[in-house]
Design an enzyme around this catalytic site. Sequence first.
Site, PDB file in Angstrom:
ATOM      1  N   HIS A  46       5.329   6.007  11.254  1.00 40.23           N
ATOM      2  CA  HIS A  46       6.477   5.380  11.239  1.00 40.23           C
ATOM      3  C   HIS A  46       8.026   6.274  11.302  1.00 40.23           C
ATOM      4  O   HIS A  46       8.880   5.875  11.508  1.00 40.23           O
ATOM      5  CB  HIS A  46       6.711   4.592   9.970  1.00 40.23           C
ATOM      6  CG  HIS A  46       5.988   3.358  10.025  1.00 40.23           C
ATOM      7  ND1 HIS A  46       6.463   2.271  10.989  1.00 40.23           N
ATOM      8  CD2 HIS A  46       5.077   2.825   9.144  1.00 40.23           C
ATOM      9  CE1 HIS A  46       5.621   1.141  10.681  1.00 40.23           C
ATOM     10  NE2 HIS A  46       4.913   1.374   9.625  1.00 40.23           N
ATOM     11  N   GLY A  95       0.966  -1.087   0.166  1.00 39.76           N
ATOM     12  CA  GLY A  95       0.060  -0.054  -0.050  1.00 39.76           C
ATOM     13  C   GLY A  95       0.792   1.312   0.081  1.00 39.76           C
ATOM     14  O   GLY A  95       0.582   2.120  -0.539  1.00 39.76           O
ATOM     15  N   ALA A  96       1.928   1.216   1.023  1.00 42.97           N
ATOM     16  CA  ALA A  96       2.821   2.326   0.899  1.00 42.97           C
ATOM     17  C   ALA A  96       4.066   1.881   1.687  1.00 42.97           C
ATOM     18  O   ALA A  96       4.141   1.055   2.311  1.00 42.97           O
ATOM     19  CB  ALA A  96       2.378   3.432   1.419  1.00 42.97           C
ATOM     20  N   MET A  97       5.124   2.650   1.732  1.00 44.04           N
ATOM     21  CA  MET A  97       6.426   2.256   2.456  1.00 44.04           C
ATOM     22  C   MET A  97       6.825   3.585   3.020  1.00 44.04           C
ATOM     23  O   MET A  97       7.087   4.548   2.417  1.00 44.04           O
ATOM     24  CB  MET A  97       7.087   1.672   1.323  1.00 44.04           C
ATOM     25  CG  MET A  97       8.740   1.254   2.154  1.00 44.04           C
ATOM     26  SD  MET A  97       8.544  -0.108   3.471  1.00 44.04           S
ATOM     27  CE  MET A  97       9.772   0.617   4.562  1.00 44.04           C
ATOM     28  N   GLU A  98       7.294   3.419   4.224  1.00 46.47           N
ATOM     29  CA  GLU A  98       7.471   4.330   5.116  1.00 46.47           C
ATOM     30  C   GLU A  98       9.212   4.912   5.276  1.00 46.47           C
ATOM     31  O   GLU A  98       9.854   5.531   5.827  1.00 46.47           O
ATOM     32  CB  GLU A  98       7.405   4.161   6.597  1.00 46.47           C
ATOM     33  CG  GLU A  98       8.269   3.082   7.326  1.00 46.47           C
ATOM     34  CD  GLU A  98       7.740   1.666   7.078  1.00 46.47           C
ATOM     35  OE1 GLU A  98       8.023   0.777   8.066  1.00 46.47           O
ATOM     36  OE2 GLU A  98       6.840   1.242   6.418  1.00 46.47           O
ATOM     37  N   ASN A  99       9.758   4.853   4.072  1.00 46.13           N
ATOM     38  CA  ASN A  99      10.906   5.332   3.623  1.00 46.13           C
ATOM     39  C   ASN A  99      11.172   6.586   4.429  1.00 46.13           C
ATOM     40  O   ASN A  99      10.679   7.803   3.883  1.00 46.13           O
ATOM     41  CB  ASN A  99      11.457   5.545   2.182  1.00 46.13           C
ATOM     42  CG  ASN A  99      10.881   3.924   1.489  1.00 46.13           C
ATOM     43  OD1 ASN A  99      11.461   3.130   1.755  1.00 46.13           O
ATOM     44  ND2 ASN A  99      10.010   4.277   0.452  1.00 46.13           N
ATOM     45  N   HIS A 158      -0.467   6.340   8.760  1.00 49.64           N
ATOM     46  CA  HIS A 158       0.306   5.123   9.022  1.00 49.64           C
ATOM     47  C   HIS A 158       1.694   5.290   8.732  1.00 49.64           C
ATOM     48  O   HIS A 158       2.634   5.049   9.417  1.00 49.64           O
ATOM     49  CB  HIS A 158      -0.233   3.815   8.207  1.00 49.64           C
ATOM     50  CG  HIS A 158       0.419   2.750   8.571  1.00 49.64           C
ATOM     51  ND1 HIS A 158      -0.310   1.652   9.070  1.00 49.64           N
ATOM     52  CD2 HIS A 158       1.664   2.122   8.039  1.00 49.64           C
ATOM     53  CE1 HIS A 158       0.687   0.727   9.250  1.00 49.64           C
ATOM     54  NE2 HIS A 158       1.818   0.833   8.587  1.00 49.64           N
ATOM     55  N   GLU A 159       2.086   5.937   7.425  1.00 53.86           N
ATOM     56  CA  GLU A 159       3.425   5.956   7.241  1.00 53.86           C
ATOM     57  C   GLU A 159       4.140   7.021   8.047  1.00 53.86           C
ATOM     58  O   GLU A 159       5.169   6.884   8.193  1.00 53.86           O
ATOM     59  CB  GLU A 159       3.362   6.409   5.542  1.00 53.86           C
ATOM     60  CG  GLU A 159       2.899   5.381   4.792  1.00 53.86           C
ATOM     61  CD  GLU A 159       3.247   3.813   5.028  1.00 53.86           C
ATOM     62  OE1 GLU A 159       4.249   3.617   5.399  1.00 53.86           O
ATOM     63  OE2 GLU A 159       2.477   3.101   4.844  1.00 53.86           O
ATOM     64  N   GLU A 172       4.596  -2.421  12.955  1.00 56.94           N
ATOM     65  CA  GLU A 172       3.673  -2.377  12.160  1.00 56.94           C
ATOM     66  C   GLU A 172       2.242  -2.131  12.997  1.00 56.94           C
ATOM     67  O   GLU A 172       1.320  -1.555  12.554  1.00 56.94           O
ATOM     68  CB  GLU A 172       3.525  -3.418  10.787  1.00 56.94           C
ATOM     69  CG  GLU A 172       4.658  -3.603  10.077  1.00 56.94           C
ATOM     70  CD  GLU A 172       4.756  -2.159   9.200  1.00 56.94           C
ATOM     71  OE1 GLU A 172       3.635  -1.335   9.164  1.00 56.94           O
ATOM     72  OE2 GLU A 172       5.612  -2.014   8.400  1.00 56.94           O
TER      73      GLU A 172
END
EC number: 3.4.11.-
Length: 960
Positions: free
Chosen positions: A385, A345-349, A381-382, A404
Site C-alpha cells: 500500500h 488486521g493492520a492499517m497502512e498508515n 500487504h501493508e 485492497e
Amino acid sequence: MGKVFQFSQTVVVVGIVLGAASVASIIGLAVVYSQELAKNAEPTVEATTTPASTTTPTPSSELWDQYRLPDTLKPYEYNITLWPHLTKNADGLYSFTGHSTVDFECVKETDLILIHSNKLNLTKSSGHHATLTGLGGAVAPTIKTTWLQETTEYLVIQLNSKLEPGKSYQLYTSFTGELADDLGGFYRSEYYEGTELKVIATTQMQPTDARKAFPCFDEPALKAIFYMTLIHDRKTVALFNGMEIATVNTTMEEVEVSVTTFEPTPIMSTYLLAFVVCEFDFIRTPAAAEVLIRIWARPQAIAEGQGDYALNKTGPILDFFERYYNATYPLKKSDQIALPDFSAGAMENWGLITYRETALLYDPKMSSNDDKEWVATVIAHELAHMWFGNLVTMKWWNDLWLNEGFATYVSFLGADKAEPDWKVRDLFVLTVHGVFGVDALASSHPLSYSEKEINTPAQISELFDSITYSKGASVLRMLSEFLTEAVFSKGLSTYLNEFKYSNTVYTDLWKHLQAAVEQTPLVQLPYTIEEIMNRWILQMGFPVVTIDTSTGTISQKHFLTDPESVVDRPSIYNYEWFVPITWTKNGVQQDPKWLTTKTTDYAPMKTTEWVLANLNVTGFYRVNYDLPNWERLLTQLNTNPRVIPVINRAQIVDDAFNLARAKIVDTVLALKTTEYLSKETEYLPWQATVRSLDYYFLMFDRTEVYGVMQKYLKKQVTPLFEHFKNITADWTSIPTGHSDQYNQVIAISLACKVGVEGCSDLTLAWFKEWMKDPKNYFIHPNLKQTVYCNGIAAGGVDEWDFAWEIFKNSSNAVEADKLLYALSCTKVPWLLNRYLQYSLDPNMVRKQDATFSIIYIAGNVIGQPLAWDFIRANWKFIFNDYGGGGLSFSRLITGTTERFSTEFELNQLLSFKAEHAETGFGSATIALDQSIEKTKANIKWVAENKKKVNQWLSSAAGQP
C-alpha cells in the site's frame, strides 16, 4: 487496510474440521483478515447497480444534508496539536484536547464552509465554533453562524459574504474529545504490565474517522500536507507518520509534559494519518540503512524478541516492492507498531503502520508456522500500500477494491520473496475458492460501483468485504497472468509515476497497462484491457465454463449456488465475460483459448483423452465437463493422481462440490472426487476437501447422516493420519515442509473428529500433561489449537476454567488467540453461555475479539443456537456498543446463521431482520441479506440431497 477478512490457516483448518464456523480467509489478513477484516471513478461504461446499503441519505437541497463535500474548497495544509490524557478526568473518562488549522484554497465562489467533525466538542470563540482568516492578502469574510450537523458529520460555517476563487484562507478550531475504547478515530488501548494498567492513545482513521480526531476535509481525494505536534506524558513516546524532529520537556496546566514535533507528511489523504502515544520499546535497522525501520511493541514483547522476525523481513519486502514497482520507497522511515487493541488486521498508515499484535509479532515458542506466514503476508500487504493506495490513491471509496484487491494479491508475491521455500503463491488458490462462495450468491455485488452510489459512512464500511479484498485480488492475479508479470509490473510503474501524490479512477490503470501491452508484441489480447476487465469488475459474479469433449463446444453461464435465486441486479454485459482459458490434454499443456461469447466450437477440445481447464486456477471461473470427461478425470485421480497438478487436484474437488450444490452435476459425482484421498498426502487437495465437506457437516451434523459421514471420512483420513505419524516418528517431530505442517494439522484434527483410533487419546494426553505443568510442558505451536480444542471438548469445567485462566493471564497475543478459539469447543452448554456473556465484557474479552468469540461459539453445533439466541437478545447493545460499522461486524451474522437449513430458522432470520430494522445492521446489511439467501438455498439443497448423500456415504463406508 490489512486483510481484515482473513483468519489464520490454523483457525480455518481447525474451524472446518472441528465444526467451527466457516471463517476462512478473505487474506486471510482478515485476512484479516482478516482479521484484516482491518479494512479496499467513474467507469467508462456506467454500470447499473444498486447502492451497497439499504440505508440511503434523505434527499435535501441543503449542502449540509449531503454526505459528499461540495467541490468549492481544496485543503493543502493542516497544522495540528493534540494532547491525549492517559488518566481519567473528573467525570471518569479519558479525553484528549487539541487545536488545529487547515489552509485551503477556494476553488469556486461560496459563502459556505463544510468540514467534517464527529464526536468533537468544539470550543466557541465570539459565539462561533471556528475562526477564519485570509492568507496571502486575502480578506476573510466574517462568520454569520456555525453549527454541527450530526447526521452528515459536518461543522457548518455560514459566512456573511463569499470566499473568492483562487484565494487561500485558514480555518482555526479548538476542541476536546473522548479517548474512548471504540477502536475508531483517536482511541484508547490498554494492557497490563504486571499489575499496572498501561494506557495507549492510538488511531484508526480508515475509512471515515479522521474527523473524530480533528476537524478535516475527510475524503480521500482531498489530500494535504500534515504538520503534527503531540503533547504527552514525559514517560511516554510519541509517534506520527513523519519522523520526529524534537521533543521538549515543559509544564502545561501544572502538568509536566513532553512536546514532540514531527516532520511534515507528504501530500496524503486523511484516512492514512496515524499518531500514537505509548510506553513501548522498539528495535531498529542499523543507522547506515537507507530507510529507518522500527518495530514497536510492549516492552516485554520486544525483550522476548517477538519483533525480530518482522524487522528481518520488512527490509527485503520493501526492496522487492521497490523493484516490482520500479519506484523508490518515498519516505525516510517505516515504523510498524503492534497494538493490544485494534479492529482490523493492520492499517497502512504512511510511515506508521498499525497492527494487531498477532499480525506483527512472532514468538517461535508460541507461534505456529501459520502465524509466521500471517505476519509475513500482512507486512507485505501493508507495504504494498505504500505505493498503491498511499502514493497513488483512489478518488473515492467506490474503487476501494482496486486499493485492497491489489495489496491482497501482491502480498503473496512479497511474502514469497521473503520466504521462497513456502511456495506461498500456490496457496492463493484458497483465496479464490473462499470468495467464490460469496460471489456465487444473487446478493453479491460488483467490485466497482459508480461513485454516486457510495455516500454514507455505513455504505463505505460495507465495501470492506471479501469481494473487495479476495475477488479484487483474484481478478488482478488473472490479469497479471494473461498479461505476464513483466508487462503487468511495467504498466504499474508508469501508472504510479504519472499519478504519484494524486488520485485516480480504475480506468487510469487500464490505460497504463494497455500501453505496456502495446509495447510488447508477444502479448496478444482479443480486446483491450478495459473491455476485458470491465466485465469482471462492473458486474457481480463469475462464469462456469462448460467443456464438452464429445463435441468440442465451450460455453459459459453465470454461476449461482442456488440456480433458482433471482438476480435483480441488471448488467449491461448480460452476465457474459471474456474468459482466458488455459488447459491441458492428458497432462500435456495446450495453447490458451479466449472465450468471448456465450458458446463457441473449438475443435482441439473434441477428444477422448481427459481434458483439464483453468490450470493452477489462474482464471476466476469454475469449470464443468461432459460426464465422460469427468469420469476420465476421476479414473486418473484414482490411478495416478500426481499426473494432475496439485492445485488442480484441489480445484477438481472444489469445483465438483460447488457445481453439485448448483445442480449442474450430480451430488454423487462430487462425493466421488474424495475417493482418491486415501492416496493423497498434499495439503491443498485436503484443504479443498475439508472446506467442501464443511458444508455437509453444517447441513447434517444434527441429523442421522452425520454418523455415516464420520465412518466414511474415518476410512479416508486414516492413511493420512498414519502417514504423518510415520514421518514424525510417532508424533515426536514436525514435518519440514510448510504445507506439510498445515496438512499435519488437518490429519490430526479430522482424524479426531471422525474417531480414528488413537487420535483423541493422543491429543487428550498432551492436554492433560500441559495442565500438569503449563509453564514447562511443550506442545508444538502448530498443534496447540488442535490440542487445546480437543482437550476442552473432551473435558468439562476443570479443563475450561484452566484454559480460561491461561487465556486471561497470557501476555502473548498469539497464544491468547488460540485459546480464544479453543474455549468455544466445549460441549457443556452452560459454559458456552457463560463464555457468551464474557464476550460482551471488555474486562473479560477485548472488544476487538468479541465478535470472533461469538462466531467461534456458533461454529460449535451445541453453541450455535445459544449464540443465535444471544445475538437476537442483545442486538441493540452489540450494535451500539460494539460499532455496527465495524469491519468484522458482518461476519457476526454470517457465522451464527451458517447452519440454518429449515423453514423455522428462515422465519427466525426474517423476524430478526424485521424486529431490528429501526436499530439497523450497519456493515452487516449485505451479510444479512446473503444469510437469508443462503438459508433458502440450504433448505432446498437438504430436501433434494439428504437421502442421496446418506445412501452413497453408507455404501462407500461399507455400511449395510
